[in-house]
Write an enzyme that holds these catalytic residues in place. Structure first.
Site, PDB file in Angstrom:
ATOM      1  N   ASP A 135      -3.603   0.093   5.363  1.00  0.00           N
ATOM      2  CA  ASP A 135      -3.858   1.348   6.075  1.00  0.00           C
ATOM      3  C   ASP A 135      -4.303   1.092   7.517  1.00  0.00           C
ATOM      4  O   ASP A 135      -4.908   0.059   7.806  1.00  0.00           O
ATOM      5  CB  ASP A 135      -4.941   2.122   5.300  1.00  0.00           C
ATOM      6  CG  ASP A 135      -4.997   3.575   5.718  1.00  0.00           C
ATOM      7  OD1 ASP A 135      -4.074   4.055   6.404  1.00  0.00           O
ATOM      8  OD2 ASP A 135      -5.983   4.247   5.357  1.00  0.00           O
ATOM      9  N   THR A 149       4.605   8.207  -2.557  1.00  0.00           N
ATOM     10  CA  THR A 149       5.373   9.447  -2.793  1.00  0.00           C
ATOM     11  C   THR A 149       4.939  10.510  -1.772  1.00  0.00           C
ATOM     12  O   THR A 149       5.760  11.293  -1.306  1.00  0.00           O
ATOM     13  CB  THR A 149       5.143   9.996  -4.229  1.00  0.00           C
ATOM     14  OG1 THR A 149       3.755   9.871  -4.545  1.00  0.00           O
ATOM     15  CG2 THR A 149       5.919   9.226  -5.252  1.00  0.00           C
ATOM     16  N   GLU A 150       3.659  10.486  -1.391  1.00  0.00           N
ATOM     17  CA  GLU A 150       3.145  11.472  -0.424  1.00  0.00           C
ATOM     18  C   GLU A 150       3.651  11.190   0.994  1.00  0.00           C
ATOM     19  O   GLU A 150       3.723  12.106   1.822  1.00  0.00           O
ATOM     20  CB  GLU A 150       1.605  11.469  -0.430  1.00  0.00           C
ATOM     21  CG  GLU A 150       0.972  12.078  -1.675  1.00  0.00           C
ATOM     22  CD  GLU A 150       1.071  11.190  -2.921  1.00  0.00           C
ATOM     23  OE1 GLU A 150       1.163   9.950  -2.778  1.00  0.00           O
ATOM     24  OE2 GLU A 150       1.080  11.739  -4.044  1.00  0.00           O
ATOM     25  N   ASN A 151       4.003   9.934   1.286  1.00  0.00           N
ATOM     26  CA  ASN A 151       4.483   9.594   2.637  1.00  0.00           C
ATOM     27  C   ASN A 151       5.801  10.303   2.985  1.00  0.00           C
ATOM     28  O   ASN A 151       6.153  10.414   4.154  1.00  0.00           O
ATOM     29  CB  ASN A 151       4.658   8.083   2.808  1.00  0.00           C
ATOM     30  CG  ASN A 151       3.351   7.339   2.954  1.00  0.00           C
ATOM     31  OD1 ASN A 151       3.246   6.154   2.622  1.00  0.00           O
ATOM     32  ND2 ASN A 151       2.303   8.003   3.447  1.00  0.00           N
ATOM     33  N   ARG A 200     -10.813   4.993  -0.451  1.00  0.00           N
ATOM     34  CA  ARG A 200     -10.202   5.752  -1.543  1.00  0.00           C
ATOM     35  C   ARG A 200      -8.980   5.003  -2.063  1.00  0.00           C
ATOM     36  O   ARG A 200      -8.515   4.048  -1.453  1.00  0.00           O
ATOM     37  CB  ARG A 200      -9.860   7.176  -1.103  1.00  0.00           C
ATOM     38  CG  ARG A 200      -9.032   7.267   0.147  1.00  0.00           C
ATOM     39  CD  ARG A 200      -8.654   8.709   0.494  1.00  0.00           C
ATOM     40  NE  ARG A 200      -7.986   8.725   1.775  1.00  0.00           N
ATOM     41  CZ  ARG A 200      -8.587   8.945   2.945  1.00  0.00           C
ATOM     42  NH1 ARG A 200      -9.872   9.228   2.988  1.00  0.00           N
ATOM     43  NH2 ARG A 200      -7.917   8.887   4.074  1.00  0.00           N
ATOM     44  N   SER A 246      -5.965   6.619  -3.172  1.00  0.00           N
ATOM     45  CA  SER A 246      -4.720   7.269  -2.745  1.00  0.00           C
ATOM     46  C   SER A 246      -3.559   7.097  -3.735  1.00  0.00           C
ATOM     47  O   SER A 246      -2.450   6.754  -3.329  1.00  0.00           O
ATOM     48  CB  SER A 246      -4.301   6.760  -1.355  1.00  0.00           C
ATOM     49  OG  SER A 246      -5.300   7.039  -0.424  1.00  0.00           O
TER      50      SER A 246
HETATM   51  C1  FPP Z   1      -0.575   3.250   6.583  1.00  0.00           C
HETATM   52  O1  FPP Z   1      -0.919   3.415   7.929  1.00  0.00           O
HETATM   53  C2  FPP Z   1       0.641   2.479   6.421  1.00  0.00           C
HETATM   54  C3  FPP Z   1       1.807   2.962   5.911  1.00  0.00           C
HETATM   55  C4  FPP Z   1       1.981   4.363   5.494  1.00  0.00           C
HETATM   56  C5  FPP Z   1       2.994   2.126   5.748  1.00  0.00           C
HETATM   57  C6  FPP Z   1       2.770   0.665   5.553  1.00  0.00           C
HETATM   58  C7  FPP Z   1       3.958  -0.011   6.079  1.00  0.00           C
HETATM   59  C8  FPP Z   1       3.977  -1.192   6.744  1.00  0.00           C
HETATM   60  C9  FPP Z   1       2.790  -2.059   6.884  1.00  0.00           C
HETATM   61  C10 FPP Z   1       5.216  -1.671   7.381  1.00  0.00           C
HETATM   62  C11 FPP Z   1       6.406  -1.884   6.509  1.00  0.00           C
HETATM   63  C12 FPP Z   1       6.150  -2.722   5.315  1.00  0.00           C
HETATM   64  C13 FPP Z   1       6.937  -3.712   4.859  1.00  0.00           C
HETATM   65  C14 FPP Z   1       6.615  -4.345   3.551  1.00  0.00           C
HETATM   66  C15 FPP Z   1       8.090  -4.222   5.608  1.00  0.00           C
HETATM   67  P1  FPP Z   1      -1.070   4.890   8.466  1.00  0.00           P
HETATM   68  O2  FPP Z   1       0.180   5.259   9.163  1.00  0.00           O
HETATM   69  O3  FPP Z   1      -1.472   5.811   7.378  1.00  0.00           O
HETATM   70  O4  FPP Z   1      -2.242   4.711   9.481  1.00  0.00           O
HETATM   71  P2  FPP Z   1      -3.316   5.820   9.920  1.00  0.00           P
HETATM   72  O5  FPP Z   1      -4.091   6.163   8.679  1.00  0.00           O
HETATM   73  O6  FPP Z   1      -4.131   5.095  10.943  1.00  0.00           O
HETATM   74  O7  FPP Z   1      -2.549   6.977  10.492  1.00  0.00           O
END
Ligand code: FPP
Length: 244
Positions: A20, A66-68, A194, A196
């Site tokens: 995260d 799934t939420e993403n 959390r 999630s």
């Molecule tokens: C959370 O950060 C991260 C993600 C939703 C995606 C994780 C993906 C990667 C690390 C890159 C791709 C992975 C691979 C295995 C090639 P956030 O966007 O929720 O950060 P924030 O909470 O600061 O907004």
């Protein structure tokens, strides 16, 4: 924290990571969120290599929930593109380190190109046996558990399973993660505390470790620190200290 300070006999068998903070990392630098994901994808390699080096048997990364799917299209497209390019780029590293790639989640929802690339890398690395690297993609634990419940209920309906036979082992066998043991250590970066909707069943007795470090900044030293912290804890699994 130096790697040599770790107790080699108490390395967690299964580490799961909620990566995260990519968005906040980008914002701090005055960059677009997608730049944070690019940097985050680069950070994956050190964690994978270090886990393999230390003898971790299973590393499970929460790459897309799934939420993403509710995120802006541009961000979803970027994450999917990053997935495909990372898979292409990292295949030699996986082979060199004898790592087998796996994926859990509702993979049919991924774009066709991502499904194809994923299937190719999974197939190409399936005989590697030093470590399993599992990507949780389009994954949500409640969705997984609903699927398990439906499949188990169907077996009861068809008469191949008695209700009385349903136990922990039966549930384990129906999970997407059936090939791995329970999580020993769950790490979440970026200061959020959390779960999630990640591996709810599988973390029943996991040690939880939260760090303020944002995922794009997460390096070997942070991972070693997390494992060191884990080794300092007493895992009682419901028993008393004296019984262990
Ligand atoms: C959370 O950060 C991260 C993600 C939703 C995606 C994780 C993906 C990667 C690390 C890159 C791709 C992975 C691979 C295995 C090639 P956030 O966007 O929720 O950060 P924030 O909470 O600061 O907004």
């Amino acid at each position: 924290m130096a790697q040599e300070l770790l107790n080699p006999t108490r390395i967690p068998k299964h580490i799961a990571v909620i990566m995260d903070g990519n968005g906040r990392w980008a914002k701090k630098q005055g960059l677009m969120r997608v730049r944070g994901h690019e940097k985050g994808a680069k950070a994956v390699r050190q964690t994978v290599e270090t886990c393999a080096e230390l003898g971790v048997e299973h590393l499970t990364l929460y790459a897309f929930s799934t939420e993403n799917w509710k995120r802006p299209k541009l961000e979803i497209d970027t994450l999917m593109r990053l997935l495909v390019s990372s898979l292409k780029k990292e295949l030699p590293t996986l082979q060199k380190n004898n790592i087998s790639l796996k994926a859990v989640g509702v993979l049919e929802l991924l774009p066709k190109t991502a499904q194809r690339e994923l299937a190719e890398v999974i197939e190409a690395t399936k005989h590697n046996n030093r470590m399993n690297l599992t990507l949780a993609l389009s994954y949500g634990s409640r969705e997984e558990l609903i699927t398990v419940i439906k499949n188990v209920a169907n077996q009861v309906k068809e008469g191949t399973l008695e209700i009385e036979q349903i136990d922990t082992e039966v549930i384990n066998q129906h999970l997407y993660t059936s090939y791995m043991p329970d999580v020993d250590l769950l790490i979440r970066t970026s200061g959020e505390q959390r779960i999630s909707n990640f591996l709810l069943w599988q973390i029943a007795y996991a040690e939880l470790y939260f760090t303020e470090v944002l995922w794009p900044d997460f390096r070997k030293e942070h991972l070693v620190e997390a494992i060191h912290n884990y080794q300092d804890r007493e895992r009682r699994f419901g028993k008393t200290s004296e019984q262990l």
